[in-house]
Design an enzyme around this catalytic site. Structure first.
Site, PDB file in Angstrom:
ATOM      1  N   ARG A 113       0.775  -1.322  -0.093  1.00 32.10           N
ATOM      2  CA  ARG A 113       0.039   0.083   0.034  1.00 32.10           C
ATOM      3  C   ARG A 113       0.758   1.374  -0.052  1.00 32.10           C
ATOM      4  NH1 ARG A 113      -2.601  -3.272   3.885  1.00 32.10           N
ATOM      5  NH2 ARG A 113      -4.196  -4.449   2.916  1.00 32.10           N
ATOM      6  N   LYS A 135       2.887  11.629 -10.584  1.00 28.96           N
ATOM      7  CA  LYS A 135       2.016  10.647 -11.379  1.00 28.96           C
ATOM      8  C   LYS A 135       2.838   9.383 -11.666  1.00 28.96           C
ATOM      9  CE  LYS A 135      -0.903  13.906 -13.907  1.00 28.96           C
ATOM     10  NZ  LYS A 135      -1.427  14.337 -15.310  1.00 28.96           N
ATOM     11  N   GLU A 177       8.868  18.771 -24.448  1.00 29.03           N
ATOM     12  CA  GLU A 177       8.035  19.314 -23.016  1.00 29.03           C
ATOM     13  C   GLU A 177       8.806  20.539 -22.558  1.00 29.03           C
ATOM     14  OE1 GLU A 177       5.651  18.021 -21.267  1.00 29.03           O
ATOM     15  OE2 GLU A 177       5.724  15.674 -21.852  1.00 29.03           O
ATOM     16  N   LYS A 213       6.690  23.303 -12.344  1.00 31.29           N
ATOM     17  CA  LYS A 213       5.734  22.215 -11.947  1.00 31.29           C
ATOM     18  C   LYS A 213       5.371  22.022 -10.726  1.00 31.29           C
ATOM     19  CE  LYS A 213       4.695  17.772 -13.361  1.00 31.29           C
ATOM     20  NZ  LYS A 213       5.010  16.548 -14.311  1.00 31.29           N
ATOM     21  N   GLU A 223      -4.917  17.046  -9.767  1.00 41.85           N
ATOM     22  CA  GLU A 223      -5.328  17.662 -11.058  1.00 41.85           C
ATOM     23  C   GLU A 223      -6.793  17.895 -11.219  1.00 41.85           C
ATOM     24  OE1 GLU A 223      -2.943  16.224 -14.626  1.00 41.85           O
ATOM     25  OE2 GLU A 223      -4.831  16.105 -15.607  1.00 41.85           O
ATOM     26  N   ARG A 227      -3.552  22.092 -12.140  1.00 41.86           N
ATOM     27  CA  ARG A 227      -2.664  21.028 -12.819  1.00 41.86           C
ATOM     28  C   ARG A 227      -2.804  20.781 -14.116  1.00 41.86           C
ATOM     29  NH1 ARG A 227       0.453  15.909 -10.110  1.00 41.86           N
ATOM     30  NH2 ARG A 227       1.744  15.501 -11.672  1.00 41.86           N
ATOM     31  N   ASN A 231      -0.727  20.065 -19.113  1.00 38.79           N
ATOM     32  CA  ASN A 231      -1.291  19.241 -20.400  1.00 38.79           C
ATOM     33  C   ASN A 231      -1.459  20.118 -21.536  1.00 38.79           C
ATOM     34  OD1 ASN A 231      -1.561  16.858 -18.576  1.00 38.79           O
ATOM     35  ND2 ASN A 231      -3.541  17.462 -18.169  1.00 38.79           N
ATOM     36  N   HIS A 234      -0.751  17.914 -24.728  1.00 38.93           N
ATOM     37  CA  HIS A 234      -1.027  16.774 -24.790  1.00 38.93           C
ATOM     38  C   HIS A 234      -2.345  16.009 -25.196  1.00 38.93           C
ATOM     39  CE1 HIS A 234       2.389  17.395 -22.011  1.00 38.93           C
ATOM     40  NE2 HIS A 234       2.290  16.190 -21.587  1.00 38.93           N
ATOM     41  N   HIS A 238      -1.139  13.121 -26.854  1.00 44.36           N
ATOM     42  CA  HIS A 238      -1.630  11.686 -26.908  1.00 44.36           C
ATOM     43  C   HIS A 238      -2.242  10.890 -28.036  1.00 44.36           C
ATOM     44  CE1 HIS A 238      -1.348  12.101 -22.107  1.00 44.36           C
ATOM     45  NE2 HIS A 238      -0.388  11.932 -22.803  1.00 44.36           N
ATOM     46  N   HIS A 250       6.812  10.732 -26.898  1.00 44.71           N
ATOM     47  CA  HIS A 250       5.863  11.496 -26.184  1.00 44.71           C
ATOM     48  C   HIS A 250       6.432  13.212 -26.410  1.00 44.71           C
ATOM     49  CE1 HIS A 250       3.222  12.603 -23.079  1.00 44.71           C
ATOM     50  NE2 HIS A 250       4.275  13.371 -22.481  1.00 44.71           N
TER      51      HIS A 250
HETATM   52  N1  LIG Z   1       4.712  11.154 -14.746  1.00 43.33           N
HETATM   53  C1  LIG Z   1       4.510  12.185 -15.492  1.00 43.33           C
HETATM   54  O1  LIG Z   1       4.219  13.129 -15.007  1.00 43.33           O
HETATM   55  C2  LIG Z   1       4.826  12.271 -16.769  1.00 43.33           C
HETATM   56  C3  LIG Z   1       5.015  13.235 -17.708  1.00 43.33           C
HETATM   57  C4  LIG Z   1       5.682  13.364 -18.758  1.00 43.33           C
HETATM   58  C5  LIG Z   1       5.952  11.955 -19.593  1.00 43.33           C
HETATM   59  N2  LIG Z   1       5.733  10.971 -18.703  1.00 43.33           N
HETATM   60  C6  LIG Z   1       6.109   9.625 -19.428  1.00 43.33           C
HETATM   61  O2  LIG Z   1       7.394   9.562 -19.623  1.00 43.33           O
HETATM   62  C7  LIG Z   1       7.715   8.612 -20.692  1.00 43.33           C
HETATM   63  C8  LIG Z   1       8.795   8.929 -21.407  1.00 43.33           C
HETATM   64  O3  LIG Z   1       9.831   9.260 -20.983  1.00 43.33           O
HETATM   65  P1  LIG Z   1      11.180   9.453 -21.601  1.00 43.33           P
HETATM   66  O4  LIG Z   1      11.130  10.364 -22.747  1.00 43.33           O
HETATM   67  O5  LIG Z   1      12.438   9.960 -20.530  1.00 43.33           O
HETATM   68  O6  LIG Z   1      11.542   8.288 -22.201  1.00 43.33           O
HETATM   69  P2  LIG Z   1      12.196   6.819 -21.744  1.00 43.33           P
HETATM   70  O7  LIG Z   1      12.414   6.608 -20.232  1.00 43.33           O
HETATM   71  O8  LIG Z   1      11.798   5.663 -22.765  1.00 43.33           O
HETATM   72  O9  LIG Z   1      13.918   6.971 -21.996  1.00 43.33           O
HETATM   73  C9  LIG Z   1      14.307   7.348 -23.315  1.00 43.33           C
HETATM   74  C10 LIG Z   1      15.606   6.466 -23.860  1.00 43.33           C
HETATM   75  O10 LIG Z   1      16.588   7.104 -23.380  1.00 43.33           O
HETATM   76  C11 LIG Z   1      17.439   6.028 -22.616  1.00 43.33           C
HETATM   77  N3  LIG Z   1      18.240   6.799 -21.585  1.00 43.33           N
HETATM   78  C12 LIG Z   1      17.685   7.361 -20.422  1.00 43.33           C
HETATM   79  N4  LIG Z   1      18.345   8.176 -19.845  1.00 43.33           N
HETATM   80  C13 LIG Z   1      19.767   7.718 -20.572  1.00 43.33           C
HETATM   81  C14 LIG Z   1      21.018   8.340 -20.278  1.00 43.33           C
HETATM   82  N5  LIG Z   1      21.124   9.349 -19.492  1.00 43.33           N
HETATM   83  N6  LIG Z   1      21.928   7.989 -21.323  1.00 43.33           N
HETATM   84  C15 LIG Z   1      21.691   7.233 -22.196  1.00 43.33           C
HETATM   85  N7  LIG Z   1      20.511   6.800 -22.571  1.00 43.33           N
HETATM   86  C16 LIG Z   1      19.348   7.095 -21.430  1.00 43.33           C
HETATM   87  C17 LIG Z   1      16.401   5.130 -22.229  1.00 43.33           C
HETATM   88  O11 LIG Z   1      17.061   3.903 -22.032  1.00 43.33           O
HETATM   89  C18 LIG Z   1      15.458   5.019 -23.197  1.00 43.33           C
HETATM   90  O12 LIG Z   1      16.009   4.004 -24.312  1.00 43.33           O
HETATM   91  C19 LIG Z   1       6.482   8.314 -21.354  1.00 43.33           C
HETATM   92  O13 LIG Z   1       5.931   7.105 -21.038  1.00 43.33           O
HETATM   93  C20 LIG Z   1       5.437   9.384 -20.624  1.00 43.33           C
HETATM   94  O14 LIG Z   1       4.180   9.179 -20.477  1.00 43.33           O
HETATM   95  C21 LIG Z   1       5.329  10.889 -17.574  1.00 43.33           C
END
Ligand SMILES: NC(=O)c1ccc[n+]([C@@H]2O[C@H](COP(=O)([O-])OP(=O)(O)OC[C@H]3O[C@@H](n4cnc5c(N)ncnc54)[C@H](O)[C@@H]3O)[C@@H](O)[C@H]2O)c1
Length: 342
Positions: A113, A135, A177, A213, A223, A227, A231, A234, A238, A250
């Protein structure tokens, strides 16, 4: 979440034990959750810092990629955490990009939990966005992030040095972003992006995004209103990701969504055309394709499954009134379509 629990510092990965001790003094075990790329670069540094402090460390390595942000990976992770006999005093460290952060955060939210999680973002997108705000979750075949929970991290430790190994396209993805923040925050953020991010101004840029943020999330964690501003870009973003079968990442999808709204805003005489042109210059500078090759009507149809859809069929989207002046609007899909395709 307090600003004091966010540390943005080169080399912070070598000092994890110090921060862990601050937020979880009774922790004796840590599970690091990372992916196969990040593992190769940074896992050993984090492990060394923790083991020096007498912490038992186990690492779960997932295969990188959005396609693995699914229930199977979640199940494997939570079994790993249970097998490691983690207690409620122990901590999960999410070392990686947004995929790792969202999944590891959800494991922490749901194991017993809820146990503590420390986010250590290693992509630009995760540094400025996904690691902040609590999130967490994963995707279902029906849509992105359909399973999830709000679970605030106990600390966010941002080591900008880790961005040095980030592939160019992932840096670009984070900038998607970043452009969103430039419209939300104003105050010269677009100009900063136009100048070009480098070692000299990256800290300033990331700090301003994080502060913005944090402020929003602290005022509206779940949200219910404010908040939703985050988006921006987005709603369409999306839909673009989904239509592309997630081949468009993304952040890039968010850029396309943001620029589409900015264009509509210019056409309505709300946003100065020059600002839109500046944003396009930023896209060109970083080689970001801001164009949308899908029919907007089709994209909006796909939004039916989106969480932003209200029960009466209306939809929330973020409109740009000016730089640093964005508002959440609720409208029918038809009106939104007319607005975006004017
Ligand atoms: N929780 C939230 O508020 C929120 C907000 C925006 C996006 N997201 C989510 O985030 C995700 C996208 O995240 P992302 O763009 O970081 O993608 P990701 O986590 O897939 O990373 C992108 C790539 O970079 C590589 N990588 C990461 N750090 C590295 C480094 N320092 N050196 C070399 N390679 C590295 C990873 O292995 C991967 O192949 C989506 O699933 C999206 O929905 C969440």
């Amino acid at each position: 979440m307090s600003k004091n629990n966010v540390v943005i510092k080169n080399g912070v990965r070598f000092e994890i034990a110090k921060y862990l001790n601050k937020v979880a003094p009774k922790c004796t075990k840590v599970v690091i959750i990372t992916d196969n790329n990040v593992f190769l670069h940074y896992e050993a540094d984090v492990v060394a810092s923790l083991e020096r402090a007498g912490i038992t460390v186990k690492t779960f390595v997932m295969q990188a990629g959005e396609k693995n942000k699914n229930i199977d990976t979640y199940t494997a992770m939570i079994n790993f955490v249970a097998d490691a006999k983690m207690s409620r005093e122990d901590v999960i460290i999410a070392l990686g990009g947004g995929v790792v952060g969202d999944l590891a955060g959800f494991v922490a939210a749901t194991y017993m939990r809820g146990i503590k999680v420390i986010q250590m973002p290693t992509t630009l997108l995760a540094c400025i966005d996904s690691s902040i705000g609590g999130k967490t979750g994963f995707d279902l075949p029906q849509g992105k992030n359909l399973i999830g929970a709000f679970h605030q991290p106990s600390a966010v430790l941002i080591d900008l040095e880790t961005l040095k190994t980030l592939p160019k396209e992932e840096f670009q993805n984070g900038l998607g972003e970043g452009i969103k923040y430039a419209f939300l925050i104003g105050n010269g953020m677009l100009e900063l992006l136009k100048e070009g991010l480098d070692d000299g101004n990256l800290l300033d840029f990331v700090t301003r995004c994080v502060d913005y943020k944090l402020d929003i999330v602290n005022r509206d964690e779940k949200e219910s209103g404010l908040r939703k501003l985050l988006n921006l870009g987005h709603t369409l973003g999306h839909a673009i990701e989904k239509e592309s079968n997630y081949t468009i990442p993304h952040g890039l999808a968010v850029t396309k969504g943001t620029l589409c709204v900015a264009n509509a805003s210019v056409k309505c005489g709300k946003l100065q055309k020059q600002v839109y042109l500046d944003a396009i210059d930023v896209c060109k500078k970083y080689d970001l394709d801001y164009t949308i090759s899908y029919d907007i009507k089709t994209l909006l149809k796909n939004i039916q499954m989106d969480k932003k859809m209200h029960s009466d069929g209306d939809i929330s989207f973020v409109d740009i009134e000016g730089v640093g002046n964005c508002v959440v609007r609720t409208t029918s899909i038809k009106v939104l379509e007319e607005y975006l395709t004017k």
